[in-house]
Design a protein around this motif. Structure first.
Motif, PDB file in Angstrom:
ATOM      1  N   SER A 286      39.278  40.566  43.770  1.00  0.00           N
ATOM      2  CA  SER A 286      37.968  39.981  43.451  1.00  0.00           C
ATOM      3  C   SER A 286      37.019  41.060  42.948  1.00  0.00           C
ATOM      4  O   SER A 286      37.333  42.251  42.968  1.00  0.00           O
ATOM      5  CB  SER A 286      37.377  39.318  44.702  1.00  0.00           C
ATOM      6  N   ARG A 287      35.875  40.589  42.475  1.00  0.00           N
ATOM      7  CA  ARG A 287      34.790  41.464  42.019  1.00  0.00           C
ATOM      8  C   ARG A 287      35.301  42.473  40.987  1.00  0.00           C
ATOM      9  O   ARG A 287      35.056  43.671  41.091  1.00  0.00           O
ATOM     10  CB  ARG A 287      34.122  42.153  43.213  1.00  0.00           C
TER      11      ARG A 287
ATOM     12  N   CYS B 205      38.056  46.903  41.176  1.00  0.00           N
ATOM     13  CA  CYS B 205      38.178  45.590  41.798  1.00  0.00           C
ATOM     14  C   CYS B 205      38.406  45.800  43.286  1.00  0.00           C
ATOM     15  O   CYS B 205      38.644  46.930  43.747  1.00  0.00           O
ATOM     16  CB  CYS B 205      39.331  44.787  41.184  1.00  0.00           C
TER      17      CYS B 205
ATOM     18  N   SER C 276      44.377  31.970  38.618  1.00  0.00           N
ATOM     19  CA  SER C 276      43.047  31.362  38.651  1.00  0.00           C
ATOM     20  C   SER C 276      42.828  30.471  37.433  1.00  0.00           C
ATOM     21  O   SER C 276      42.167  29.437  37.534  1.00  0.00           O
ATOM     22  CB  SER C 276      41.963  32.440  38.728  1.00  0.00           C
TER      23      SER C 276
ATOM     24  N   SER D 206      33.403  41.091  33.754  1.00  0.00           N
ATOM     25  CA  SER D 206      33.284  41.081  35.217  1.00  0.00           C
ATOM     26  C   SER D 206      33.411  39.685  35.804  1.00  0.00           C
ATOM     27  O   SER D 206      33.084  38.687  35.156  1.00  0.00           O
ATOM     28  CB  SER D 206      31.924  41.681  35.608  1.00  0.00           C
ATOM     29  N   SER D 207      33.869  39.675  37.056  1.00  0.00           N
ATOM     30  CA  SER D 207      33.863  38.437  37.839  1.00  0.00           C
ATOM     31  C   SER D 207      32.887  38.570  39.009  1.00  0.00           C
ATOM     32  O   SER D 207      32.950  37.800  39.947  1.00  0.00           O
ATOM     33  CB  SER D 207      35.278  38.141  38.364  1.00  0.00           C
ATOM     34  N   ASP D 208      32.028  39.576  38.904  1.00  0.00           N
ATOM     35  CA  ASP D 208      31.113  39.881  39.999  1.00  0.00           C
ATOM     36  C   ASP D 208      29.664  39.631  39.542  1.00  0.00           C
ATOM     37  O   ASP D 208      29.098  40.422  38.785  1.00  0.00           O
ATOM     38  CB  ASP D 208      31.298  41.359  40.397  1.00  0.00           C
TER      39      ASP D 208
ATOM     40  N   ASP E   6      27.709  32.270  39.314  1.00  0.00           N
ATOM     41  CA  ASP E   6      28.828  32.259  40.267  1.00  0.00           C
ATOM     42  C   ASP E   6      30.124  31.765  39.632  1.00  0.00           C
ATOM     43  O   ASP E   6      31.218  32.075  40.127  1.00  0.00           O
ATOM     44  CB  ASP E   6      28.496  31.377  41.474  1.00  0.00           C
TER      45      ASP E   6
ATOM     46  N   ARG F 274      33.258  34.008  38.886  1.00  0.00           N
ATOM     47  CA  ARG F 274      34.181  34.526  39.912  1.00  0.00           C
ATOM     48  C   ARG F 274      35.615  34.108  39.625  1.00  0.00           C
ATOM     49  O   ARG F 274      36.558  34.754  40.066  1.00  0.00           O
ATOM     50  CB  ARG F 274      33.778  34.014  41.303  1.00  0.00           C
ATOM     51  N   TRP F 275      35.793  33.026  38.894  1.00  0.00           N
ATOM     52  CA  TRP F 275      37.132  32.511  38.610  1.00  0.00           C
ATOM     53  C   TRP F 275      37.771  33.152  37.399  1.00  0.00           C
ATOM     54  O   TRP F 275      38.978  33.078  37.221  1.00  0.00           O
ATOM     55  CB  TRP F 275      37.074  30.985  38.404  1.00  0.00           C
TER      56      TRP F 275
END
Lengths: 247, 351
Positions: A40-41, A55, A82, B145-147, B185, B188-189
């Motif tokens: 994540s992140r 990450c 995902s 980014s996913s953040d 948000d 995030r995926w």
């Protein structure tokens, strides 16, 4: 830190992790596609001065490109877990985006990456049999004729070039050295040329070998069976990965 | 002979065909919709590529094609194919034919505009940006980014961000707005690409071999292709010239990516810095040519004819479109030169 990136069931990768650690490489980590899928992140910065990625892995540790000295990259595909959860209308787009993301961060991950990702394959180019036939011949290897027509299935282009029952031998090239099957000098020289032409550091090259000792190129892969190279390959791989840190 | 692959009425293909007709180019148009009347085989034997293409009962040795221009659409989307079952013999023939044609063009000893392999760099914009940066271009600060927190920090750092696809999937470039932040948000995926907004003048540089066709675009929109929608006013395109070193930099970049034809997206900042955003390996140049009269299709036709060895057969005495500017056949004054070498980004509109 050294990373071995691979698909989940790549036992060659797992073997390499163990063997590289025994060679004295400090902090060798096996990162599988499933771990990446559930990380994540993600944060991947690119501009003309820098390229970095970070990450959080599923075990809670943070991975940052600054910590990575070298990479053995055997990741054949971007994990699309995902994207598969996206609504049908977005799924294809999400898969393309994930593919683009993986290509970019893998390319910028470490100075010494074996093999570097390409748009045609995350661990080195997947080439069509017609391209291998051209490159193998140009590298001085005896190569069968490749023929394709509109009546052929496109999958045919990914089958071995040398058909028949002749015994198969695999030479593994790492940089300028050959491992695996013991091949004549001229074949080894051709293998090194072929890997260079294919723009990969690590290449497994399959030959059909006749009773009278004729080696004929059959196919090549960026995902060779590493245990076939044994301790000499691992030793060379350890040296190869550490060169970046020393330079 | 030159082989054209695509749909004859598609605008870029039509324009190239018209130029080949005008210049006396020797070409064969393969209309993909006529796949049922086509057949092909090729082989690679001892490093030599040979084979034959058949169309409407005529046979063409593949070795005779010295140049190829392809704007092939997905054969599965052809009207004659799209409703057929995957196992339908006609569908299988279309697939087998197009695959063989594409595979041949990847290894053919011919000029191919463009081969699939070099086009791949555009499948990931941040990846391509890493290649572009090696050629001395600035590339915009980019975050994939996913953040959401990282994106907010990036926004605070740069003040204004845009977002767009990281892949080759077509997307409309948009400014990251307050309403976008409220739904951040969702990233995030799937890591999403954000970029610092760079002020300046958009410049599209089409490169054909060693010819360049620079077009400046004036628009208030973030994505000038959708200017009317985003700003209410269509973009204004004008022909410009580049300083020699910037022109050469564009040629070198396209060449290093293995592209004989490319559309390079630049932005020239008010302080004359040159940012490169993307190199498009299959540019729909017709939009630019239609708005400026720049002879891009003529340049493409000439490039193909040069590879075919017939470039000057019927065109002696005509001015050529080169990187020094468009043909000057109508005795119009040439466009003013770009800025000096010390100011590579300076551009001026052609009068």
């Amino acid at each position: 830190m050294y990373l071995v990136l691979s698909d989940d069931t790549d036992w060659s990768a797992q073997w390499a992790v163990t063997q590289l650690a025994q060679q004295g490489l400090s902090d060798v980590r096996w990162i599988t596609s499933r771990m990446l899928a559930y990380s994540s992140r993600w944060s991947h910065h690119v501009d003309h001065e820098r390229c970095e990625v970070s990450c959080w892995l599923p075990d809670g540790t943070r991975l940052h490109s600054d910590q990575v000295s070298g990479v053995l990259n055997r990741l054949s595909h971007a994990p699309l877990d995902s994207a598969a959860m996206a609504v049908p209308g977005d799924r294809d787009y999400a898969m393309q985006e994930l593919g683009a993301f993986y290509l970019s961060w893998l390319h910028g991950l470490a100075t010494r990456t074996v093999n570097r990702p390409t748009p045609q394959g995350l661990c080195g180019r997947w080439m069509h049999a017609s391209e291998w036939a051209m490159l193998a011949h140009a590298s001085g290897l005896k190569t069968p004729v490749y023929r394709q027509s509109a009546a052929d299935s496109p999958e045919r282009g990914y089958a071995p070039l040398a058909a028949g029952e002749l015994p198969r031998r695999q030479v593994i090239v790492l940089g300028e050295q050959c491992f695996g099957a013991i091949a004549p000098d001229d074949i080894q020289a051709g293998c090194v040329k072929l890997a260079r032409a294919a723009e990969v550091d690590l290449l497994g090259i399959d030959f059909a070998v006749s009773d009278d000792g004729i080696w004929t190129f059959s196919s090549a892969t960026a995902l060779p069976h590493l245990p076939d190279g044994g301790a000499p390959l691992i030793s060379a791989l350890a040296d190869h990965l550490q060169q970046a840190r020393l330079s | 002979m030159i082989l054209l692959i695509g749909i004859p009425s598609e605008t870029p293909m039509r324009m190239v065909r018209e130029q080949l007709d005008r210049l006396g180019g020797n070409y064969l148009m393969f209309n993909q919709r006529h796949f049922a009347s086509a057949d092909l085989w090729f082989e690679v034997r001892d490093g030599v590529v040979d084979g034959e293409f058949r169309l409407h009962g005529h046979r063409y040795p593949l070795a005779g094609f010295k140049a190829v221009y392809t704007r092939a659409m997905d054969d599965g989307a052809l009207p004659e194919c799209k409703d057929l079952a995957p196992t339908d013999p006609q569908r299988l023939h279309a697939r087998g034919l197009h695959d063989a044609l594409m595979r041949w063009s990847e290894v053919a000893p011919a000029l191919v505009i463009n081969r699939c392999r070099p086009m791949g760099s555009n499948s990931s914009k941040p990846y391509q940006a890493q290649l572009i940066a090696r050629h001395g271009f600035l590339t915009p600060p980019t975050l994939v980014s996913s953040d959401p927190d990282q994106v907010r920090a990036f926004l605070a750092q740069h003040g204004r961000l845009i977002y767009k696809s990281a892949s080759a999937a077509r997307s409309i470039v948009e400014t990251l707005s307050e309403s976008d932040l409220a739904r951040l948000d969702a990233i995030r995926w799937c890591p999403t690409q954000f970029q610092a907004f760079v002020e300046g003048t958009n410049l599209r540089v089409h490169v054909v071999g060693d010819r360049v066709y620079p077009t400046a675009i004036a628009s208030e929109a973030v994505d000038y292709r959708y200017a009317a929608r985003q700003s209410g006013t269509p973009a204004e395109l004008r022909e410009v010239e580049l300083a020699d070193d910037l022109a050469q930099q564009c040629i070198d970049l396209a060449r290093s990516l293995g592209l004989s034809f490319a559309g390079i997206d630049l932005k020239i900042t008010p302080d004359d810095q040159v940012y490169c955003f993307e190199v498009n390996p299959s540019p729909a140049f017709s939009y630019y040519e239609a708005n400026t009269g720049q002879p891009i299709s003529e340049g493409l036709a000439r490039c193909l004819m040069e590879a075919d060895g017939k470039a000057h057969d019927q065109t002696d005495g005509q001015a050529e479109a080169t990187r020094d500017g468009p043909a000057n056949e109508l005795n119009e004054p040439p466009p003013p030169r770009a800025g000096a070498t010390a100011q590579p980004g300076e551009i001026k509109a052609a009068s």
